[in-house]
Scaffold this motif. Structure first.
Motif, short mmCIF file in Angstrom:
data_model
loop_
_atom_site.label_atom_id
_atom_site.label_comp_id
_atom_site.label_asym_id
_atom_site.label_seq_id
_atom_site.Cartn_x
_atom_site.Cartn_y
_atom_site.Cartn_z
N THR A 120 1.50 -2.65 6.23
CA THR A 120 2.51 -3.71 6.32
C THR A 120 3.69 -3.47 5.39
N GLY A 121 3.48 -2.69 4.32
CA GLY A 121 4.54 -2.51 3.34
C GLY A 121 4.58 -3.61 2.29
N ASN A 122 3.71 -4.61 2.39
CA ASN A 122 3.68 -5.71 1.44
C ASN A 122 2.53 -5.54 0.45
N HIS A 123 2.81 -5.77 -0.82
CA HIS A 123 1.80 -5.63 -1.86
C HIS A 123 1.20 -7.00 -2.19
N VAL A 124 -0.12 -7.04 -2.14
CA VAL A 124 -0.84 -8.31 -2.27
C VAL A 124 -2.09 -8.11 -3.12
N SER A 125 -2.77 -9.21 -3.38
CA SER A 125 -4.12 -9.16 -3.91
C SER A 125 -5.03 -9.88 -2.93
N ILE A 126 -6.29 -9.47 -2.87
CA ILE A 126 -7.26 -10.11 -1.99
C ILE A 126 -8.45 -10.58 -2.83
N GLU A 156 -9.38 -0.76 -5.26
CA GLU A 156 -10.75 -1.19 -5.55
C GLU A 156 -10.77 -2.42 -6.46
N ALA A 157 -9.70 -2.64 -7.20
CA ALA A 157 -9.61 -3.81 -8.07
C ALA A 157 -8.98 -5.01 -7.37
N GLY A 158 -8.70 -4.87 -6.06
CA GLY A 158 -8.18 -6.00 -5.28
C GLY A 158 -6.69 -6.10 -5.22
N HIS A 159 -5.97 -5.04 -5.58
CA HIS A 159 -4.50 -5.06 -5.56
C HIS A 159 -3.98 -3.82 -4.83
N GLY A 160 -2.98 -4.02 -3.96
CA GLY A 160 -2.41 -2.87 -3.27
C GLY A 160 -1.60 -3.28 -2.07
N GLU A 161 -1.22 -2.28 -1.28
CA GLU A 161 -0.48 -2.55 -0.04
C GLU A 161 -1.44 -3.10 1.00
N LEU A 162 -1.02 -4.17 1.69
CA LEU A 162 -1.86 -4.80 2.71
C LEU A 162 -1.85 -3.98 3.99
N LEU A 163 -3.05 -3.68 4.50
CA LEU A 163 -3.23 -3.02 5.79
C LEU A 163 -3.97 -3.96 6.72
N CYS A 164 -3.64 -3.92 8.00
CA CYS A 164 -4.29 -4.77 9.00
C CYS A 164 -4.75 -3.93 10.19
N ARG A 165 -5.87 -4.32 10.76
CA ARG A 165 -6.27 -3.77 12.05
C ARG A 165 -6.94 -4.88 12.85
N GLY A 166 -7.01 -4.71 14.14
CA GLY A 166 -7.62 -5.72 14.99
C GLY A 166 -7.12 -5.59 16.42
N PRO A 167 -7.63 -6.44 17.31
CA PRO A 167 -7.23 -6.35 18.73
C PRO A 167 -5.79 -6.76 18.96
N ASN A 168 -5.17 -7.41 17.98
CA ASN A 168 -3.77 -7.82 18.07
C ASN A 168 -2.80 -6.79 17.51
N VAL A 169 -3.32 -5.72 16.91
CA VAL A 169 -2.46 -4.72 16.25
C VAL A 169 -2.02 -3.66 17.26
#
Length: 412
Positions: free
Chosen positions: A394-400, A359-372
């Motif tokens: 994805t297993g990668n930790h990012v901020s958004i 909720e604070a904008g930090h964590g593991e990156l998740l993706c969804r979409g027609p390409n997934v």
């Protein structure tokens, strides 16, 4: 602390505003895709039949008509060997025009190509082929003569009965990945959506693009995100198996676009030093999620600066993705990118964060979409562990950022 999944609204950006609409399942989708990849390619073959489709430096030069006809003969030969709808055909060949012919031949036969990098050690390659339960293998032997003998040949055949939801390609994750290699099921919709996203985001022209593809064709980044989008706009894929001729190729083949990984570009800099290639208009650098944690970002910045001197008129792009996302997901224009920036989502890719600080904008990156991808091949356990509904971990930790810009976590 509990794990949270926090979705981030789909962002619209001037350079990646592709026409997608939310489907009944909640996923953003393209609404006017052809039913299958082969149908899209068939249309382009007829539109651009006399154009060069693939050029192998030191090897064949094939027009769209010649490429399609030779691939359909390979498809016919596969049919005569009993290969048909849904069978798996492993493609393990060196990069070149014959790789493209074999790949398309497997597609046209109705089979599912299984991409096997020819640089894999034999034991690992055999593991991949065995895991895919391949029904046939196109490997080409060890010389050009053997390649010709190894490719099946028969009456021209094209299977055009596929649909969007059907499996179209088996692409394996990097052997260096923490769970890899694992077979990733990519459907026709995944491939077509990735193609549409790349064409729209990079604004690929249909007036005769000539793309020097230095990415491995056995990976999603090379095959799905460069080879196929170039074909989708009637462009020419130029392949240079010998790195020593790349500088000459850039001039002699009137190259408009160059695609590689940061590591490949770094290795080419000594050969390209001192050149000024004004004709090149796009430089595309592909990054993979498995390489993110180990990346030397200061080195990447140095490479980008050197490339700007060599290709002064080119727009530089970095595209980041995973095999599970068809090789795409995030993109950035390197003209004014900070070192920690991965980019904005593009096409129909949506993002979420997973973890106690989501909720604070930090964590593991998740993706969804027609390409997934929908799942891993014959591996429900890994599928369950890496997917939460339609969201891929994805297993990668990012901020958004609030505007949807993704940055590397300082921990990585």
């Amino acid at each position: 602390m509990s794990q949270l999944l926090v979705e981030y609204p789909h962002s619209r950006n001037a350079w990646c505003d592709n026409p997608v609409a939310r489907g009944a399942d909640g996923i953003l989708r393209y609404g006017n895709l052809t039913p299958a990849l082969t149908e899209l390619l068939d249309v382009q073959v007829h539109n651009f039949s006399a154009r060069e489709a693939v050029v192998e430096i030191g090897g064949p030069r094939l027009t769209y008509r010649e490429l399609w006809y030779s691939a359909s003969r390979i498809a016919g030969g596969l049919q005569e060997h009993g290969i048909g709808y849904g069978d798996r055909v492993a493609v393990r060949m060196p990069v070149g025009a014959r790789w493209v012919q074999a790949f398309l031949g497997a597609l046209l036969s109705g089979a599912v190509p299984v991409l096997v990098h020819d640089g894999l050690p034999d034991a690992l390659a055999e593991r991949v082929i065995r895991d895919a339960d391949a029904d046939y293998m196109l490997d080409g032997g060890g010389s050009a003569a053997n390649y010709r003998e190894a490719l099946p040949d028969g009456a021209a055949f094209i299977d055009d009965g596929a649909s969007l939801g059907e499996l179209a390609l088996l692409c394996y994750t990097s052997p260096g990945a923490e769970i890899g290699p694992r077979g990733v099921e990519l459907t026709n919709e995944n491939l077509l959506s990735a193609i549409r996203s790349v064409v729209g985001t990079l604004d690929l022209p249909s007036e005769g693009l000539r793309n020097l593809v230095l990415l491995p064709l056995a990976h999603a980044s090379g095959c799905v995100d460069q080879l196929l989008p170039t074909f989708a706009v009637g462009g020419t894929v130029v392949l240079a198996p010998d790195p020593a001729v790349i500088a000459k190729t850039l001039v002699a083949e009137r190259i408009d676009m160059v695609s590689a990984t940061p590591r490949i570009f770094a290795g080419l800099l000594p050969e390209l030093a001192g050149l000024r290639l004004d004709r090149v208009r796009q430089v595309c650098s592909a990054g993979h999620r498995a390489e993110l944690a180990a990346a030397d970002h200061s080195t990447s910045d140095s490479v980008a600066a050197d490339l700007r001197e060599i290709f002064p008129e080119a727009r530089q792009w970095s595209v980041w993705g995973a095999t599970e996302t068809s090789g795409i997901g995030l993109a950035r224009d390197d003209g004014a990118a900070a070192r920690d920036v991965l980019g904005f989502p593009f096409g129909g890719t949506e993002l979420a964060l997973w973890g106690p600080r989501a909720e604070a904008g930090h964590g593991e990156l998740l993706c969804r979409g027609p390409n997934v991808a929908p799942r891993y091949w014959n591996d429900p356990q890994t599928t369950e562990s890496r997917f939460t509904g339609a969201w891929f971990h994805t297993g990668n930790h990012v901020s958004i950022d609030p505007d949807g810009l993704v940055r590397r976590s300082r921990a990585e």
